[in-house]
Structure formats: C-alpha cells, structure tokens
Scaffold this active site. Structure first.
Site, PDB file in Angstrom:
ATOM      1  N   GLN A 282       0.841  -1.205   0.000  1.00  0.00           N
ATOM      2  CA  GLN A 282       0.000   0.000   0.000  1.00  0.00           C
ATOM      3  C   GLN A 282       0.872   1.250   0.000  1.00  0.00           C
ATOM      4  OE1 GLN A 282      -3.066   0.409  -0.539  1.00  0.00           O
ATOM      5  NE2 GLN A 282      -4.267  -1.327   0.200  1.00  0.00           N
ATOM      6  N   TYR A 311      -5.611 -12.699  -2.215  1.00  0.00           N
ATOM      7  CA  TYR A 311      -4.860 -11.596  -2.847  1.00  0.00           C
ATOM      8  C   TYR A 311      -3.900 -11.049  -1.787  1.00  0.00           C
ATOM      9  CZ  TYR A 311      -8.747 -11.942  -6.124  1.00  0.00           C
ATOM     10  OH  TYR A 311      -9.682 -12.409  -7.002  1.00  0.00           O
ATOM     11  N   GLU A 332      -1.755 -15.673  -3.827  1.00  0.00           N
ATOM     12  CA  GLU A 332      -1.326 -14.457  -4.526  1.00  0.00           C
ATOM     13  C   GLU A 332      -0.664 -14.893  -5.833  1.00  0.00           C
ATOM     14  OE1 GLU A 332      -0.809 -10.903  -4.249  1.00  0.00           O
ATOM     15  OE2 GLU A 332       0.396 -11.298  -6.037  1.00  0.00           O
ATOM     16  N   ASP A 380      -8.821  -8.748  -0.997  1.00  0.00           N
ATOM     17  CA  ASP A 380      -8.219  -7.432  -1.271  1.00  0.00           C
ATOM     18  C   ASP A 380      -7.722  -7.434  -2.717  1.00  0.00           C
ATOM     19  OD1 ASP A 380      -7.005  -4.978  -1.085  1.00  0.00           O
ATOM     20  OD2 ASP A 380      -5.403  -5.618   0.259  1.00  0.00           O
ATOM     21  N   CYS A 407     -10.242  -1.116  -3.901  1.00  0.00           N
ATOM     22  CA  CYS A 407      -9.711   0.170  -4.374  1.00  0.00           C
ATOM     23  C   CYS A 407     -10.514   0.649  -5.580  1.00  0.00           C
ATOM     24  CB  CYS A 407      -8.232   0.047  -4.716  1.00  0.00           C
ATOM     25  SG  CYS A 407      -7.901  -1.196  -5.969  1.00  0.00           S
TER      26      CYS A 407
HETATM   27  N1  SAH Z   1      -3.398  -7.736   0.509  1.00  0.00           N
HETATM   28  C1  SAH Z   1      -2.155  -7.186   0.018  1.00  0.00           C
HETATM   29  C2  SAH Z   1      -2.140  -7.005  -1.499  1.00  0.00           C
HETATM   30  C3  SAH Z   1      -3.340  -6.364  -2.115  1.00  0.00           C
HETATM   31  S1  SAH Z   1      -3.152  -5.785  -3.761  1.00  0.00           S
HETATM   32  C4  SAH Z   1      -1.823  -5.905   0.732  1.00  0.00           C
HETATM   33  O1  SAH Z   1      -2.681  -5.317   1.384  1.00  0.00           O
HETATM   34  O2  SAH Z   1      -0.689  -5.455   0.645  1.00  0.00           O
HETATM   35  C5  SAH Z   1      -3.814  -7.045  -4.729  1.00  0.00           C
HETATM   36  C6  SAH Z   1      -2.879  -8.217  -4.927  1.00  0.00           C
HETATM   37  O3  SAH Z   1      -3.566  -9.179  -5.748  1.00  0.00           O
HETATM   38  C7  SAH Z   1      -1.586  -7.908  -5.644  1.00  0.00           C
HETATM   39  O4  SAH Z   1      -0.523  -8.377  -4.856  1.00  0.00           O
HETATM   40  C8  SAH Z   1      -1.683  -8.678  -6.975  1.00  0.00           C
HETATM   41  O5  SAH Z   1      -0.443  -9.185  -7.399  1.00  0.00           O
HETATM   42  C9  SAH Z   1      -2.619  -9.796  -6.614  1.00  0.00           C
HETATM   43  N2  SAH Z   1      -3.424 -10.395  -7.698  1.00  0.00           N
HETATM   44  C10 SAH Z   1      -3.873  -9.829  -8.831  1.00  0.00           C
HETATM   45  N3  SAH Z   1      -4.675 -10.688  -9.510  1.00  0.00           N
HETATM   46  C11 SAH Z   1      -4.725 -11.838  -8.771  1.00  0.00           C
HETATM   47  C12 SAH Z   1      -5.398 -13.082  -8.922  1.00  0.00           C
HETATM   48  N4  SAH Z   1      -6.184 -13.337  -9.968  1.00  0.00           N
HETATM   49  N5  SAH Z   1      -5.234 -14.006  -7.968  1.00  0.00           N
HETATM   50  C13 SAH Z   1      -4.437 -13.774  -6.879  1.00  0.00           C
HETATM   51  N6  SAH Z   1      -3.777 -12.615  -6.689  1.00  0.00           N
HETATM   52  C14 SAH Z   1      -3.917 -11.654  -7.614  1.00  0.00           C
END
Ligand code: SAH
Length: 450
Positions: A282, A311, A332, A380, A407
């Site tokens: 973030q 995620y 992820e 997320d 977001c």
């Molecule tokens: N929860 C974490 C990251 C959130 S951002 C935090 O708060 O820091 C969203 C994340 O989803 C990113 O790391 C991105 O790489 C991942 N992502 C994107 N598409 C995805 C999918 N289809 N399956 C799993 N992860 C995914």
C-alpha cells in the site's frame, strides 16, 4: 442523449457545473449534452471551450471561472491536476472526503444496494504521504528530465516537487536525474524505441526510513552509484531492471542487484515486512494501518478461527493477525510476493501461515475441494475486482464473514450484488482515504452469512 449538430469543436459556452465524475472532472450540460471539464467544481459558473466532441459526450477546457465554489482551494497548483498526480487538489479536504463517500453510495445504488455508507475516514497527513514513486524519464527540450506525463498522453511535464510523495523520494529522484546527467546517459524515446533510461522506481519505508531505487533501462549499462549512495545513507537497495518490450508494465522482467539487498524492510501494525520490487505494498502506510485495523475489528476474530487472506501480496493482512487466530491461508499470483509472505511469516516468528502462488479463483476452488474451510475470508483484489468463480467458491466455503477491501467502488458494487444474490448480506461499507488530493477511493466492507 443526442448529439447536437450545431455544436463544433472550439465553440465557447457558459454553463454551471453540476457534478464531478468519478475521475474528478466537472460535469456541465449544454442543451442537455454533457461535457467533462478539468478544474471545474460543482456550483461553479464557468466559460469553457469545446476540445473534443463525441456522440454522447464531449470534453471542454476551462477558460474562465465566472463564479467560484466556496469549496475551491485557490492555491492549488494546476500541474497536479493536469498530470493527475493530485486531481482533487483544488477541492477542500473535507469535500474530498464527502466526494469519496458519495462515489461509493452512487455505485451501490446503481446495483440496487441502498445501504448508508459510513463517512470517509480522513488522513492525518494529506500531503507528502506516498511511499512509492514511478517516474518516467524522457528528453525535453534537449535535456533528460524527470516528471510526470500529462493526463492521457506521454508528454512529460518536468516536476521537482511531487506534492503527495514523501520528500525523501523527491530528493532521491533529483539526485538520480543529476547522476544521469553526469553520466551523460540518454532518456528513452517510445516513438523510436531508442534511448536508455525509461523509469525511476523508488520505495521508502515509513518505519525504517529505508529507500529502494530501481532504475528501469532498455539495456544493461554500467553506472557509478557511489556518490548517490554517499548522499543517501538510508538507501538499502539499488537494482537495474531491464525492459526491452514496449508494453505498459513499468518494471522489466530481469533485475540486477547493484547495491545492498533486493528488498527493503518496513513495519506495519508492529509486524515486520520485507518488500521486493515486484510486490504490491500500500502506498500510504499510515492509512493502510487504519484500513487493516478496521478490517480486523469488523472480523471480530477468535483464537480458534481459520482465516483466508485472498490476494495476499507480501502477507500483510494475514500476518498482522496470525498470532490472534488458529491458521492463516493466503494466495497471490506474483511469486516474489509469495516468497516475501513466507519470509515475513518467519520474520515474525509465525508457524501457522500457508501461502500459495496462483490465481485466487483457482486456488479457492482447489482449497474448497480439499476440504479447507474458513471462518473469515479477507479479500483485497486489484481494480478489476473478483472473478465470479472466486465468489462462488468463497460462498461454498461458508465463512461467517467476508471482509472485502476494495480500491475500486464500481467493481466492488458489482461483486457486492453477487455476494448478496448468493446469501451474504452487505452489513457495512467504510471508505478510508488512502489517497488524499486524488480521486482514488479505498474502502473496507463486511458481508455476513444470512
Ligand atoms: N493484501 C495485500 C495485497 C493487495 S493488492 C496488501 O494489502 O498489501 C492485490 C494483490 O492481488 C496484488 O498483490 C496482486 O499481485 C494480486 N493479484 C492480482 N490478480 C490476482 C489473482 N487473480 N489471484 C491472486 N492474486 C492476484
């Protein structure tokens, strides 16, 4: 809405601004036909010139503010609006917060959810909060420059004070620019696909003050960073990333470590995190802590709970509460982020976490068929939101609550409607301002099983 054939490009009109789009453009109507205009606020009377005329809407350029809004910040620097760095900087902060709440209410009501949205939780620091910069390097008037692209273009506007970034990052950008000048290196030119330096990517860790610098180049080149390192003793990582393709991704596929380590360390909610260049983190650490804490409060976690952190990125959401629950599963798609998550679990002496690399929708379905269930699922996702199959698998897993951090209100509303159709009720929606001075909205929400 029908196109008015009497209207032409370059026509000049006077109109009252009725609304703001979700991208913070003022909306006016001329004989019912909508135009979107930068730097125009609701309630203002403006004179504008038509710069683009489509079939159902057009764009205008503000010529004169005939009557100004009481909510206008007169001192706002238009460069930040034009580049999109801070496209709401001309609106008072309290109104920015109302704008964000209204965005969420509007998209929810479009999908038939009439839930009162909580007031947006504002930030204490509304300037200089960003911990990350991705700065294009281009030639401008014969000189290598750093700055930001004008909105919807690749025309570089040279900038030295980025307003919403931590000033330490701004200083490092200038030092890198001066180094590139001294080394007589060329800036990348996307029209001809020639030149060397494409982007400067910087991360700064709010608790440790560490800096990471990634220079994105079109080919491997030797650069002497000694003076830069001497000037910034808190640089913990310098890498070159080689990007040869024309694609939109900022970072290239290959990385070479030049100095220090290939990660920086930070702390969130008292837990330690290593963050590599490719991993998501973030950009507003202070408000991320507020956001995550709200998510945990809504989850009402119990010591014997099993949670899924979908995620999961570098594991932030699950790791901050892993010592308060029985087990954390996370998935992820970026393998480096999952390596970070595994490492971060160890760093915090946790033994009850399990992370997998892959698409959340695939892994959720796999875990379901393997009999893994969860009491609470945290999601997320990126801007595009959740895959329908992910929602289906989550509902079949049967958690008592789903805590959805989003977001993008539009994809969130679509997904919320889907959860509701499948027997999960949206109980609470709380916007949290992670991006002061910009139109971007972040929210945390809670769904419970009916
Ligand atoms: N929860 C974490 C990251 C959130 S951002 C935090 O708060 O820091 C969203 C994340 O989803 C990113 O790391 C991105 O790489 C991942 N992502 C994107 N598409 C995805 C999918 N289809 N399956 C799993 N992860 C995914």
């Amino acid at each position: 809405m029908c196109y008015n054939y009497n209207m032409q490009k370059n026509d000049i009109f006077e109109a009252e601004v009725l609304d703001l789009t979700h991208e913070a453009l003022g909306v006016v109507r001329v004989e019912g036909f909508p135009f979107f205009i930068e730097n125009a606020l609701p309630g203002e009377l403006i004179k504008f010139k038509v710069i683009k005329l489509g079939k159902t809407f057009g764009f205008g350029k503000l010529l004169e503010l005939i009557k100004k809004s009481a909510n206008r910040v007169e001192s706002a620097d238009l460069t930040f609006l034009r580049t999109g760095i801070a496209d709401l900087a001309h609106l008072t902060y309290s109104e920015q917060l109302k704008f964000k709440k209204a965005q969420v209410e509007t998209v929810l009501s479009k999908v038939g959810i009439e839930l009162p949205v909580e007031d947006t939780i504002g930030a204490e620091h509304i300037l200089a909060y960003r911990n990350k910069a991705q700065i294009p390097v281009r030639e401008k008037d014969g000189q290598l420059e750093t700055g930001f692209f004008r909105k919807n273009s690749h025309d570089l506007v040279p900038i030295t004070d980025f307003y919403i970034q931590n000033p330490e990052i701004d200083q490092l950008i200038l030092a890198v620019r001066d180094l590139l000048h001294r080394e007589k290196l060329t800036a990348y030119d996307e029209r001809t696909n020639t030149g060397l330096v494409r982007n400067i990517v910087i991360r700064w860790a709010h608790q440790t003050n560490e800096l990471m610098l990634v220079l994105v180049l079109s080919k491997m080149t030797k650069i002497n960073f000694e003076a830069l390192i001497a000037g910034f003793p808190n640089i913990n990582s310098i890498m070159l990333s080689i990007k040869t393709d024309k694609g939109n991704a900022i970072l290239g596929k290959s990385f070479k470590l030049i100095y220090g380590q290939d990660f920086i360390s930070d702390e969130l909610l008292g837990k330690k995190f290593k963050i590599s260049a490719q991993s998501f983190y973030q950009v507003n650490s202070e408000q991320a802590e507020v956001l995550y804490q709200l998510a945990y409060d809504e989850a009402d976690l119990q010591m014997n709970d099993v949670i899924i952190d979908a995620y999961s990125g570098i594991g932030t959401i699950g790791i901050c509460i892993a010592d308060k629950v029985a087990k954390v599963y996370g998935m992820e798609v970026i393998s480096q982020a999952v390596e970070n998550a595994d490492c971060n679990a160890k760093l915090n002496h946790l033994t009850n976490t399990h992370y997998e690399v892959g698409k959340a929708e695939d892994i959720m379905a796999k875990w379901l068929s393997n009999g893994i269930t969860a009491d609470v699922v945290f999601v997320d996702p990126p801007r595009k939101g959740l895959d329908e199959s992910f929602i289906t698998a989550t509902v079949e897993t049967g958690p008592r609550a789903v805590i959805y951090i989003s977001c993008n209100p539009a994809s969130f509303a679509r997904d919320a409607a889907h959860f509701q159709r499948l027997g999960y009720r949206l109980e609470k929606v709380q916007p949290v301002d992670l991006f002061p001075q910009t139109h971007h909205v972040e929210l945390v929400s809670k769904f419970t099983k009916i």
